[in-house]
Scaffold this motif. Structure first.
Motif, PDB file in Angstrom:
ATOM      1  N   LEU A 128       1.487 -33.098  36.537  1.00 45.26           N
ATOM      2  CA  LEU A 128       2.224 -31.947  36.005  1.00 45.26           C
ATOM      3  C   LEU A 128       3.181 -32.396  34.900  1.00 45.26           C
ATOM      4  CD1 LEU A 128       3.120 -29.980  39.269  1.00 45.26           C
ATOM      5  CD2 LEU A 128       1.264 -29.525  37.662  1.00 45.26           C
ATOM      6  N   HIS A 129       3.828 -33.531  35.106  1.00 48.80           N
ATOM      7  CA  HIS A 129       4.808 -34.056  34.147  1.00 48.80           C
ATOM      8  C   HIS A 129       4.179 -34.330  32.780  1.00 48.80           C
ATOM      9  CE1 HIS A 129       8.236 -36.238  32.573  1.00 48.80           C
ATOM     10  NE2 HIS A 129       7.493 -37.328  32.417  1.00 48.80           N
ATOM     11  N   VAL A 130       2.930 -34.851  32.776  1.00 47.26           N
ATOM     12  CA  VAL A 130       2.305 -35.197  31.487  1.00 47.26           C
ATOM     13  C   VAL A 130       1.473 -34.056  30.914  1.00 47.26           C
ATOM     14  CG1 VAL A 130       2.288 -37.656  31.999  1.00 47.26           C
ATOM     15  CG2 VAL A 130       0.270 -36.268  32.571  1.00 47.26           C
ATOM     16  N   GLY A 131       1.365 -32.923  31.653  1.00 45.40           N
ATOM     17  CA  GLY A 131       0.757 -31.744  31.043  1.00 45.40           C
ATOM     18  C   GLY A 131      -0.614 -31.336  31.514  1.00 45.40           C
ATOM     19  N   LEU A 132      -1.026 -31.742  32.716  1.00 43.26           N
ATOM     20  CA  LEU A 132      -2.319 -31.274  33.226  1.00 43.26           C
ATOM     21  C   LEU A 132      -2.276 -29.767  33.412  1.00 43.26           C
ATOM     22  CD1 LEU A 132      -5.160 -32.070  34.440  1.00 43.26           C
ATOM     23  CD2 LEU A 132      -4.052 -31.945  36.677  1.00 43.26           C
ATOM     24  N   GLU A 133      -3.206 -29.068  32.777  1.00 45.48           N
ATOM     25  CA  GLU A 133      -3.233 -27.609  32.864  1.00 45.48           C
ATOM     26  C   GLU A 133      -4.091 -27.147  34.032  1.00 45.48           C
ATOM     27  OE1 GLU A 133      -4.334 -25.782  29.192  1.00 45.48           O
ATOM     28  OE2 GLU A 133      -2.948 -27.001  27.988  1.00 45.48           O
ATOM     29  N   GLU A 134      -3.743 -26.000  34.581  1.00 52.16           N
ATOM     30  CA  GLU A 134      -4.560 -25.412  35.638  1.00 52.16           C
ATOM     31  C   GLU A 134      -5.963 -25.146  35.112  1.00 52.16           C
ATOM     32  OE1 GLU A 134      -2.667 -22.569  38.725  1.00 52.16           O
ATOM     33  OE2 GLU A 134      -1.546 -22.248  36.864  1.00 52.16           O
ATOM     34  N   ARG A 135      -6.946 -25.384  35.987  1.00 53.06           N
ATOM     35  CA  ARG A 135      -8.364 -25.176  35.698  1.00 53.06           C
ATOM     36  C   ARG A 135      -8.846 -25.998  34.520  1.00 53.06           C
ATOM     37  NH1 ARG A 135      -9.133 -24.978  39.834  1.00 53.06           N
ATOM     38  NH2 ARG A 135     -11.307 -24.558  39.400  1.00 53.06           N
ATOM     39  N   SER A 136      -8.098 -27.049  34.148  1.00 50.15           N
ATOM     40  CA  SER A 136      -8.592 -28.033  33.179  1.00 50.15           C
ATOM     41  C   SER A 136      -8.890 -29.309  33.960  1.00 50.15           C
ATOM     42  CB  SER A 136      -7.560 -28.308  32.088  1.00 50.15           C
ATOM     43  OG  SER A 136      -6.497 -29.118  32.581  1.00 50.15           O
ATOM     44  N   SER A 137      -9.481 -30.281  33.291  1.00 54.41           N
ATOM     45  CA  SER A 137      -9.918 -31.484  33.992  1.00 54.41           C
ATOM     46  C   SER A 137      -8.977 -32.663  33.806  1.00 54.41           C
ATOM     47  CB  SER A 137     -11.314 -31.899  33.504  1.00 54.41           C
ATOM     48  OG  SER A 137     -12.284 -30.987  33.932  1.00 54.41           O
ATOM     49  N   LEU A 138      -8.881 -33.444  34.869  1.00 56.98           N
ATOM     50  CA  LEU A 138      -8.392 -34.809  34.781  1.00 56.98           C
ATOM     51  C   LEU A 138      -9.639 -35.676  34.694  1.00 56.98           C
ATOM     52  CD1 LEU A 138      -6.342 -37.221  35.193  1.00 56.98           C
ATOM     53  CD2 LEU A 138      -7.077 -37.116  37.586  1.00 56.98           C
ATOM     54  N   ALA A 139      -9.788 -36.416  33.591  1.00 58.58           N
ATOM     55  CA  ALA A 139     -10.912 -37.346  33.451  1.00 58.58           C
ATOM     56  C   ALA A 139     -10.450 -38.726  33.898  1.00 58.58           C
ATOM     57  CB  ALA A 139     -11.387 -37.382  32.004  1.00 58.58           C
ATOM     58  N   VAL A 140     -11.309 -39.441  34.616  1.00 57.11           N
ATOM     59  CA  VAL A 140     -10.972 -40.788  35.089  1.00 57.11           C
ATOM     60  C   VAL A 140     -12.039 -41.755  34.587  1.00 57.11           C
ATOM     61  CG1 VAL A 140     -10.401 -42.248  37.050  1.00 57.11           C
ATOM     62  CG2 VAL A 140      -9.924 -39.795  37.157  1.00 57.11           C
ATOM     63  N   LEU A 141     -11.588 -42.705  33.766  1.00 52.43           N
ATOM     64  CA  LEU A 141     -12.464 -43.708  33.174  1.00 52.43           C
ATOM     65  C   LEU A 141     -12.021 -45.069  33.701  1.00 52.43           C
ATOM     66  CD1 LEU A 141     -14.620 -44.529  30.993  1.00 52.43           C
ATOM     67  CD2 LEU A 141     -12.749 -44.525  29.331  1.00 52.43           C
ATOM     68  N   ALA A 142     -12.445 -45.385  34.917  1.00 53.89           N
ATOM     69  CA  ALA A 142     -11.921 -46.586  35.563  1.00 53.89           C
ATOM     70  C   ALA A 142     -12.853 -47.047  36.667  1.00 53.89           C
ATOM     71  CB  ALA A 142     -10.533 -46.310  36.153  1.00 53.89           C
ATOM     72  N   PHE A 143     -12.744 -48.353  37.005  1.00 54.37           N
ATOM     73  CA  PHE A 143     -13.443 -48.880  38.168  1.00 54.37           C
ATOM     74  C   PHE A 143     -12.673 -48.447  39.419  1.00 54.37           C
ATOM     75  CE2 PHE A 143     -14.449 -52.160  41.354  1.00 54.37           C
ATOM     76  CZ  PHE A 143     -15.828 -52.048  41.352  1.00 54.37           C
TER      77      PHE A 143
END
Length: 682
Positions: A85-100
């Motif tokens: 929330l602090h960095v701006g994740l919007e509702e019904r938008s995606s968090l993308a994870v590019l990691a092992f």
């Protein structure tokens, strides 16, 4: 029938929008309640609060391992939710994870879901352009990346992503712009920042968003392999994920609440790792250990030795790697030890086959089996798998030879069949009754065969509550995949046996249709050839729209543990096989008479080497003889292989012929070796 209040109003069973919910396919017999992922997670954390949830190694040098309880797990996820929330994740938008795989993957995913977002995993092996496609498609407003290498990909494309508000790097080293320039953060710094902030407003916003989460909303995007065109984003609801988890958990045998352990090492961008590592584990109050980044390059056993897992899921290639390692070790043993082990494996395999067939085992046979297990047990201990109760495999075909090998080690491989579009498994053959099928469909899943031929074979269709919503932004492709009455086209060819078991014979897209109109499943023929030629690591059948079939062969070589690249050194079993032919070479380049530096790393070099191969005549004669033996088991003359060509190295992730889940990317191989293939038809 939608009986629960915690469902968003919906008019259709499918959707291609992150802002629409779907109806759930339920009937009166369905007794599994509806839950969102955050509700399911909170319930597990409260139930198993004091039990260990996650274990990871903070420092390989000091072997410093950290254990997190379920109570602390819940706190870390809440912290991650506030961070999003602090960095701006919007509702019904995606968090993308590019990691092992790592604990932060779990925290970020579950935190984003609590914050009303959607999770989209991206394979770390993706190019910058493939990452761009995933970020645009998934409507990502925040992206979490592993390290400086993955951050470099985002740095190169971020100016083309106006919706992307923040990129968070998990692990160092860090470039100077991280934590200095807007929108670029380190996970550690954000964690410290949150500790200094008054988070009341963020907490209120989190509570507001959680109240707006419904089980029939989209929770997760799984990108398809993209072997034809760019990957599609498979949309899964909260309910699909939780429902499949509960069914799989109930299907698994001999589970002990609070005592199950597994190792997370397969890509979390794949549905299998998502279901088994994150959700099935928490459903049992289980403990997840994290392997390091080199797990698939050779360090997985080290993680197993630490974790002593009670369950293991692996794609067939993982078990093949184990087999290669064990065969190589056995080749170095004294003749008497080899003979003793061979006899013990034979006894154990016979006992397992008797159990599978439902036969009554005599006391004498049980005693023989017990004595034989004393001999094979050290092998399981060497792998760290002596406490493992089930060995699950799926994602690609499993050869009968591989199953037989592990039967002899008291490690029967149980097939799991499913796909991203089914939200995970639709069969889980843990109660093995045969070695040829993937088992019967799990509770709540219907399976039927579409347009069966005279042998009952056709495309496998499935229908159930766990089926996906649709492909994000792709209504036409969604309509192609799901019939109006809810049947999902799997793209797999197979049949149902007399006991209702699902038997898979190939992929529709992989079917080779010869110039004579013959439909040929390549995997069966490839396995026949590999069975006759134990020196062959990869066999790839060619012949689509051609007059006859040919095959590309790659011999077994060692690989670099740090890069995953194939090496010039032949494996012990290959050398042993060559010695029987009177050949003494230990290097592939010597055997094929090509310069070693032509093999790798570029595709151009590999093709140049392939076109220059002038292999030892005895080798060519033996390979041709093996193919002729395989042809004797072919179903028809059209399925006989006429010619073959050797390749200059094995298929690997690092050289691009294998995808992230270690499946062969056939179109990539066809393109890479196009001129070599053309030469086989002149």
């Amino acid at each position: 029938m939608e009986r629960d209040e915690k469902l968003r109003p919906a008019t259709s069973y499918t959707s291609t929008s992150l802002h629409e919910a779907v109806k759930l396919r339920r009937d009166e017999k369905d007794t599994i309640g509806v839950q969102s992922v955050p509700e399911f997670f909170r319930e597990a954390c409260q139930k198993y609060a004091q039990l260990p949830a996650l274990v990871w190694e903070q420092s390989a040098e000091q072997q410093d391992w950290i254990t997190l309880s379920y109570a602390d797990y819940e706190k870390r996820v809440e912290q991650a939710a506030l961070m999003m929330l602090h960095v701006g994740l919007e509702e019904r938008s995606s968090l993308a994870v590019l990691a092992f795989n790592c604990p932060e993957w779990f925290f970020a995913e579950l935190g984003a879901l609590r914050a009303g977002g959607v999770v989209a995993g991206i394979y770390p092996s993706n190019s910058a352009e493939a990452c761009y496609h995933a970020l645009v498609t998934s409507d990502a407003t925040v992206c979490v990346v592993d390290d400086d290498k993955q951050m470099a990909k985002l740095r190169a494309i971020k100016h083309r992503l106006p919706r992307l508000k923040a990129v968070i790097q998990l692990h160092g080293p860090y470039e100077s712009f991280v934590n200095q320039e807007p929108d670029y953060f380190s996970w550690q710094q954000l964690t410290q920042t949150l500790e200094t902030l008054d988070t009341d407003q963020l907490q209120q916003e989190l509570e507001r968003r959680e109240r707006g989460i419904y089980a029939n909303d989209c929770a997760m995007l799984i990108f398809t392999s993209g072997t034809v065109g760019m990957p599609k984003a498979v949309m899964l609801t909260h309910d699909s994920v939780v429902y499949d988890t509960k069914i799989v958990s109930a299907t698994m045998e001999n589970t002990v609440l609070g005592a199950e352990r597994l190792v997370s090492y397969l890509p979390l961008s794949h549905i299998a790792a998502q279901i088994f590592d994150i959700f099935v584990a928490m459903s049992h109050g289980g403990c997840v250990y994290f392997a390091d980044k080199d797990a698939l390059k050779g360090t997985l056993v080290r993680s197993f030795l630490k974790a002593k897992p009670t369950r293991m899921f692996g794609v067939p290639r993982v078990f093949e790697k184990f087999q290669e390692r064990l065969v190589a070790a056995e080749a170095k043993a004294k003749p008497y030890s080899r003979l003793l082990l061979s006899k013990a494996r034979e006894v154990v395999a016979q006992h397992q086959l008797a159990i599978i067939a439902g036969e009554k085992v005599s006391l004498y046979a049980q005693a023989k089996y017990w004595l034989a297990t004393l001999i094979v047990r050290p092998i399981r201990q060497m792998l760290g798998l002596e406490l493992c109760k089930s060995f699950l495999t799926g994602g690609a075909p499993v050869s009968p030879e591989l199953k037989q090998f592990f039967l002899g080690l008291d490690m029967p491989l149980a097939d799991v069949y499913g796909m991203s579009e089914t939200g995970g498994a639709i069969t889980l053959n843990e109660s093995i009754t045969n070695l040829y099928s993937s088992g019967a469909p799990i509770l709540g899943t219907e399976v039927k065969i579409d347009k069966p031929d005279v042998n009952g074979q056709g495309e496998i269709l499935m229908r159930g509550r766990n089926n996906f919503m649709g492909y994000l932004g792709e209504p036409a492709k969604t309509e192609e995949a799901i019939t109006p009455d809810g049947w999902l086209h799997s793209g797999d060819v197979g049949y149902l046996d007399t006991h209702g078991n699902v038997v898979i014979s190939g992929r529709l897209k992989e079917l080779i249709i010869t110039a004579g109109g013959e439909n040929i499943p390549p995997v069966h023929i490839e396995e026949l050839i590999k069975h006759e030629l134990p020196c062959v690591s990869n066999a790839l059948l060619v012949g689509d729209h051609r007059k006859y079939l040919t095959v590309l062969l790659a011999l077994k070589t060692k690989s670099d543990a740090s890069t995953g690249l194939p090496l010039d050194q032949l494996r012990e079993e290959t050398i042993e096989w060559l010695n029987e032919l009177g050949l003494q070479q230990t290097l592939l380049s010597e055997l094929l008479n090509i310069p070693a530096d032509l093999q790798l790393p570029s595709d151009a070099n590999a093709l140049a080497a392939a076109l220059e191969i002038n292999a030892e005549p005895k080798l060519l004669e033996a390979l041709e003889a093996g193919i002729k033996r395989a042809n004797k088991n072919a179903i028809s003359k059209a399925q006989c292989v006429q010619k073959f060509a050797l390749l200059p190295h094995e298929f690997t992730l690092a050289t691009g012929e294998l995808g992230p889940t270690l499946k062969i990317r056939r179109n990539i191989v066809h393109t890479k070796y196009g001129p070599l293939i053309d030469r086989l038809y002149k």
